[in-house]
Write a protein that holds these residues in place. Structure first.
Motif, short mmCIF file in Angstrom:
data_model
loop_
_atom_site.label_atom_id
_atom_site.label_comp_id
_atom_site.label_asym_id
_atom_site.label_seq_id
_atom_site.Cartn_x
_atom_site.Cartn_y
_atom_site.Cartn_z
N UNK A 169 0.83 -1.21 0.00
CA UNK A 169 0.00 0.00 0.00
C UNK A 169 0.87 1.26 0.00
N UNK A 170 2.02 1.19 0.66
CA UNK A 170 2.96 2.33 0.67
C UNK A 170 3.49 2.57 -0.74
N UNK A 171 3.88 1.49 -1.41
CA UNK A 171 4.39 1.61 -2.78
C UNK A 171 3.33 2.20 -3.73
N UNK A 172 2.06 1.87 -3.47
CA UNK A 172 0.97 2.35 -4.31
C UNK A 172 0.49 3.74 -3.90
N UNK A 173 1.08 4.31 -2.84
CA UNK A 173 0.72 5.66 -2.40
C UNK A 173 -0.57 5.72 -1.59
N UNK A 174 -1.02 4.57 -1.07
CA UNK A 174 -2.28 4.54 -0.32
C UNK A 174 -2.06 4.55 1.20
N UNK A 175 -0.82 4.40 1.62
CA UNK A 175 -0.54 4.41 3.06
C UNK A 175 0.79 5.12 3.30
N UNK A 176 0.81 5.96 4.34
CA UNK A 176 2.01 6.76 4.63
C UNK A 176 3.10 5.88 5.23
N UNK A 177 4.29 6.03 4.69
CA UNK A 177 5.43 5.24 5.18
C UNK A 177 5.80 5.63 6.60
N UNK A 178 5.75 6.95 6.91
CA UNK A 178 6.11 7.40 8.27
C UNK A 178 5.12 6.88 9.30
#
Length: 474
Positions: free
Chosen positions: A299-308
């Motif tokens: 989801x992080x790679x797809x921009x749907x969840x914040x990595x921080x």
């Protein structure tokens, strides 16, 4: 018509407040009053009001104790708290004890009416309170059974390791991210972490992020002030405040919008938040435990969840094994669920034949422990026999045996691996085609392959592109 009017019990030690509320409400409701907590408890028992408006600061029996007593004896009666501005913390405590809402003194007339209407609509509405309570369909209250660790069953090495981690994690007052497929017991694990921790005496507040519309989730989490948006007729305390001192469990955390993720990140960094519509920061002491059945790294790679946010949540990570990876626990779980539901079905004690148990163990359990629990309860309710045979099991479990038989034949040397592979591919492609009415594009999507690869395999395995009835017609 008069007998159909709803009864409102107003409890306040100030005569002026009781008189004002009586004057405001008597046009639409039958109003009863009480001047202390002791009298209120008696009035509830005798007159069964439809809503109780309860002040917190009362003589004899204070508001919180009166609330607890009323909730214990009449859990279906909604209670609205009257709170002075300097008793908001007590109002939050009252909400934790079961009040449905609260209004601040001096109260706004329209807000009061709205809160009462909301309280009435949240309770069943057909006659007296006694009749309403009796008319509600009630699921039997199941006794709590002890498993191998709290209510959890697990003799597999992976589960013993999990239980050990939970005990250790509970003592570390930091955020936890629980991952695992649906039905693996993520909320059970979160509750165990809470109950084993030093916060066990404070509230455990769960919220399913996927079950609340995106437009409301921020208000549910952080609360809102009156007038923050069109339907905000009064102040609302959010889940973070309700969990003060305890644990907030955020289930399906991957469903939060990026906007709410930012605000959650701020809380985890600063331990403070803003109610919707407020410019005043609020601080609470809350441990956050989150759970997901999604791959958050994807989801992080797809921009749907914040990595921080992911790294803030995943200070301690727990991954729950699917049931198919701890199949040795299935007989113990089945026995546990039979015992659990026995009292609800007149003391029935089902047993499973060896063939039936073999099928349970061999089944893939895509719904995990929750699916097994549902299967056992269904058998308790519907089976006419106390010894469950293979034929008594649901079709999806019985028909699953082909793949296991295929594996047995291959391992025993009766068929070659290439033949087992051919049979397996043939069966799974035919199932996908039947499920999609032989629409190859949809069947390919179902299998997670391209239509070109599907067509190649169909030709290779000599699978027709038309349903059997069409073949016969030709």
């Amino acid at each position: 018509m008069h007998s159909e009017r709803k009864k409102i019990l107003v409890v306040d030690d100030e005569p002026g407040v009781r008189d004002s509320l009586t004057l405001l409400l008597k046009g639409n409701y039958d109003v009863i009053t009480a001047e202390d907590g002791e009298e209120a408890i008696g009035q509830v028992a005798e007159l069964q009001p439809d809503v109780v408006i309860l002040d917190l600061i009362l003589p004899k029996v204070d508001g919180i104790e009166a609330l607890k007593s009323i909730r214990k004896s009449n859990p279906s009666i909604p209670i609205v708290i009257l709170s002075a501005t300097n008793t908001v913390k007590s109002a939050v405590q009252a909400l934790k004890c079961g009040a449905v809402d609260y209004i601040s003194k001096p109260f706004d007339v329209e807000e009061l009416k709205q809160v009462i209407e909301s309280a009435l609509s949240s309770s069943p509405d057909n006659g007296s309170q006694t009749n309403r309570a009796e008319s509600l369909p009630r699921k039997p209250v199941l006794p709590e059974y002890s498993g191998d660790f709290g209510p959890m069953i697990g003799k597999a090495p992976s589960m013993k390791e999990l239980f050990s981690k939970i005990k250790h994690i509970a003592k570390c007052d930091t955020t936890v991210l629980i991952s695992g497929e649906s039905g693996t017991g993520k909320e059970l694990v979160a509750r165990l972490i809470h109950s084993e921790s030093e916060r066990s005496g404070a509230p455990f507040i769960p919220i399913n992020c996927s079950a609340i519309p995106e437009t409301l989730i921020e208000s549910e989490l952080f609360g809102h002030e009156k007038g923050a948006f069109t339907t905000a007729v009064g102040r609302r305390v959010g889940h973070f405040e309700l969990a003060d001192g305890g644990t907030l469990f955020l289930d399906e955390i991957g469903e939060l919008s990026l906007q709410v993720q930012v605000k959650l990140l701020r809380f985890l960094q600063e331990q403070e938040f803003y109610r919707v519509g407020s410019t005043v920061p609020r601080r609470v002491d809350v441990r956050v435990v989150a759970a997901t059945n999604r791959n958050l790294e994807e989801a992080i790679k797809e921009g749907r969840f914040r990595e921080d946010l992911y790294y803030r949540l995943n200070v301690i990570g727990l991954k729950l094994p699917p049931l198919r990876d701890r199949f040795e626990d299935i007989p113990y779980l089945a026995e546990f669920f039979v015992e659990k539901f026995s009292s609800s079905y007149k003391g029935r004690k089902l047993q499973f034949s060896q063939e039936a148990m073999n099928r349970l163990v061999e089944y893939n359990w895509p719904g995990n422990v929750r699916e097994l629990e549902n299967v056992v309860e269904s058998l308790m309710a519907l089976s006419t026999k106390d010894l469950i045979e293979e034929s008594d099991l649901p079709e999806k479990i019985v028909s699953n045996n082909h793949i296991s038989d295929l594996a047995s034949e291959t391992v025993s040397g009766r068929i070659r691996f290439e033949e087992a592979e051919r049979r397996f591919e043939t069966e799974i492609i035919l199932k996908a085609l039947r499920k999609t009415n032989y629409v190859q594009t949809r069947a390919a999507e179902l299998l997670g392959i391209s239509r070109r690869i599907l067509k190649y395999k169909m030709d290779k395995l000599n699978i027709s592109d038309k349903p059997p009835q069409h073949q016969k017609a030709e």
